[in-house]
Motif scaffolding. Sequence first.
Motif, PDB file in Angstrom:
ATOM      1  N   UNK A 242      -9.712  -0.074  -4.242  1.00 38.50           N
ATOM      2  CA  UNK A 242      -7.995  -0.382  -3.848  1.00 38.50           C
ATOM      3  C   UNK A 242      -7.649  -1.363  -5.129  1.00 38.50           C
ATOM      4  N   UNK A 243      -6.972  -0.580  -5.846  1.00 37.09           N
ATOM      5  CA  UNK A 243      -6.382  -1.448  -7.129  1.00 37.09           C
ATOM      6  C   UNK A 243      -5.002  -1.754  -6.788  1.00 37.09           C
ATOM      7  N   UNK A 244      -4.481  -1.182  -5.567  1.00 35.89           N
ATOM      8  CA  UNK A 244      -3.068  -1.581  -5.229  1.00 35.89           C
ATOM      9  C   UNK A 244      -3.066  -2.765  -4.737  1.00 35.89           C
ATOM     10  N   UNK A 245      -1.792  -3.220  -3.988  1.00 33.23           N
ATOM     11  CA  UNK A 245      -1.596  -4.237  -3.369  1.00 33.23           C
ATOM     12  C   UNK A 245      -2.143  -4.276  -1.726  1.00 33.23           C
ATOM     13  N   UNK A 246      -2.766  -3.175  -1.357  1.00 34.56           N
ATOM     14  CA  UNK A 246      -3.332  -3.265  -0.350  1.00 34.56           C
ATOM     15  C   UNK A 246      -2.388  -3.104   1.150  1.00 34.56           C
TER      16      UNK A 246
END
Length: 332
Positions: A242-246
């Motif tokens: 997960x490289x997004x904001x979660x």
Amino acid sequence: MKGCFACKKGGRIGYLYGGGRREAIEARIEILPGVVDEENLSARREELRACEAIFCGWDMLELTEEQVAEFFPNLRVIFYAAGSVRYFAAPFLRRGVTVLSAWQVMAEPVAQFTAALITLANKGAHLALRAYREQGYAEGKRLVEQIFPGTCDTPVGILGAGAIGSRVIERLRRERVELMVYDPFLPRARQEALGLDRLYSLEEIFSTCQTISCHIANNEQTRGMLTYRLFSRMGDTACFVNTGRGAQVVEADLVRALREDVTPRQREVLLLYYAEQLNTRQIGEKLGVDKSTVARTIKRGEARLRRCLRRGGLSERGGGGTALIFLHPRGG
């Protein structure tokens, strides 16, 4: 033109505009001294009225439309040296301010990092390194050579084909992985340009893929969309990146899936296979999946049961970090 640098108190403006970048801007336009933040905003009201440009990045001030009118009545443009501007931009845009973002430029290093993580995860490198340190060379070697599938023809799921996701797809094409992409908003022309024959559902991706990488946009529609129902479908050695904001991930559900041995999906398929004596084709028809997915689920469920029986009951599985989280075997 007169401008200023702005961010929340203690923000990372110095990091973004360090290395001579601030000085290069100051050589071109008149810049107000220091950094404008929420604590000095009121005190600097008069000098800010003449400001036409704001230079900022992560930790940009979040102002109301009324505050924009009060403190920056002559503002024309915001130069945002980072990615998404959703969290602050709307009040400025309603005031007619142009907001320029470096989201395309910022996408490239994130894509590089993500593609590298996926390749390493497919080979079991992170877990093998830990096993090597804690248990010795033989165990690390066993994981890489016998447990993890490697790269070629390995199914990899990409959730979201935006600026970052599309770059990850392009990089992984060189690795000959089997790409399964979820993006219900991807235009057909863009899908074809990325070389994607079809798109997949979340259920298909979580049931099938060795590594899943999340790049879904962060908004109210996507918040909390990745739940236990999906995480429980993941295989023994599967990895979630997960490289997004979660915000899309329900963390409690992810932890629950990490702690379980036999998932509900595996239990359901094993009962149909052994108790009801259905074959993989019949189970696939009953559950709405293809028989190869059923076969993989049976294999993974059997492996988990064997480990559970060897230990005389259930035990807890470990996980990775916040960006890279493993659903992995405990060895044995």
